[in-house]
Design an enzyme around this catalytic site. Structure first.
Site, mmCIF file in Angstrom:
data_model
loop_
_atom_site.group_PDB
_atom_site.id
_atom_site.type_symbol
_atom_site.label_atom_id
_atom_site.label_comp_id
_atom_site.label_asym_id
_atom_site.label_seq_id
_atom_site.Cartn_x
_atom_site.Cartn_y
_atom_site.Cartn_z
ATOM 1 N N ASP A 19 60.309 -2.212 -26.368
ATOM 2 C CA ASP A 19 59.641 -3.472 -26.668
ATOM 3 C C ASP A 19 59.269 -4.085 -25.313
ATOM 4 O OD1 ASP A 19 58.998 -6.006 -27.894
ATOM 5 O OD2 ASP A 19 60.982 -6.686 -27.226
ATOM 6 N N ARG A 20 58.285 -4.977 -25.276
ATOM 7 C CA ARG A 20 57.892 -5.542 -23.988
ATOM 8 C C ARG A 20 58.596 -6.887 -23.687
ATOM 9 N NH1 ARG A 20 52.007 -7.762 -22.281
ATOM 10 N NH2 ARG A 20 53.100 -9.691 -22.785
ATOM 11 N N ASP A 21 58.149 -7.933 -24.356
ATOM 12 C CA ASP A 21 58.623 -9.273 -23.985
ATOM 13 C C ASP A 21 60.121 -9.444 -24.270
ATOM 14 O OD1 ASP A 21 55.991 -9.947 -23.223
ATOM 15 O OD2 ASP A 21 55.488 -10.425 -25.294
ATOM 16 N N GLN A 65 51.473 -8.053 -30.291
ATOM 17 C CA GLN A 65 50.790 -9.090 -29.501
ATOM 18 C C GLN A 65 49.847 -9.878 -30.406
ATOM 19 O OE1 GLN A 65 51.415 -10.002 -26.368
ATOM 20 N NE2 GLN A 65 52.938 -8.403 -25.995
ATOM 21 N N CYS A 103 49.935 -3.925 -31.054
ATOM 22 C CA CYS A 103 49.397 -4.355 -32.337
ATOM 23 C C CYS A 103 49.064 -5.836 -32.243
ATOM 24 C CB CYS A 103 50.406 -4.114 -33.458
ATOM 25 S SG CYS A 103 49.758 -4.659 -35.067
ATOM 26 N N ASP A 140 64.718 -6.453 -28.090
ATOM 27 C CA ASP A 140 65.573 -7.643 -28.100
ATOM 28 C C ASP A 140 65.409 -8.457 -29.388
ATOM 29 O OD1 ASP A 140 63.041 -8.678 -27.544
ATOM 30 O OD2 ASP A 140 63.852 -10.305 -26.304
HETATM 31 MG MG MG Z 1 60.905 -8.792 -27.504
#
Ligand code: MG
Length: 191
Positions: A19-21, A65, A103, A140
């Protein structure tokens, strides 16, 4: 059906999906990362990514996103931020993620490609011939590990969660720095 690719014997690539953020970079508080100035790597990720680069895992980014879908940012802005991220990782290690899937669909669409649905992960599995049994997703949010479970890969959830609340998480750790201590990610590295 893409799901029927489960355990395809010819699929041998080992993968770690991120996952990114909140995993790769700091989350923006009630906002989206719209410019590279707003993108700040988390040091624990950068360190761990360096170890993965020198392992037999391929690395993938799997990110929702919906700021694009909401019209808060453009696809071009999103791609610019991702390009910055890749360039920075290349500067550190000589390469960035092997592939990126995002996405931009809104949550209310129930899009198959938006986590907690497995569409992006299954797309990657098909494209890169990934072995589900030796692959992981690290996120997360519960939606990350639910998507991973639905795709049939192993799951790591980062944060202050309890197993009883998030049964889809195979492992729960407080921060990425703990991963090698608690998660057998570098065990059984035979291919
Ligand atoms: Mg995240």
């Amino acid at each position: 059906m893409i799901d029927n690719l489960t355990n395809n014997q010819e699929y041998k690539t080992k993968a770690v999906f991120f996952d990114r953020d909140g995993v790769v970079n700091m989350r923006a508080v009630k906002d989206y990362i719209k410019t590279e100035k707003e993108f700040h790597f988390l040091p624990d990720f950068v360190e761990f990514f360096g170890k993965l680069i020198n392992s037999d895992y391929k690395t993938f980014l799997i990110t929702n996103q919906q700021g694009v879908g909401k019209g808060i940012m453009s696809v071009e802005q999103l791609e610019q931020v991702l390009k910055f991220m890749q360039n920075e990782l290349s500067g550190f290690y000589g390469k960035g993620f092997d592939d990126i899937f995002y996405c931009t669909d809104l949550a209310e669409t129930g899009s198959y490609f938006r986590k907690p649905n497995p569409g992006m992960i299954l797309q990657a599995i098909d494209k890169w011939k990934i072995d589900k049994q030796t692959s992981w997703i690290i996120g997360d949010s519960p939606s990350d590990v639910i998507a991973g479970r639905r795709a049939g890969i192993r799951t790591v959830l980062i944060g202050n969660y309890k197993h009883i609340d998030i049964p889809e998480a195979d492992y729960i750790i407080k921060s990425l720095i703990e991963i090698e201590k608690h998660v057998p990610i570098f065990n059984n590295q035979t291919t």
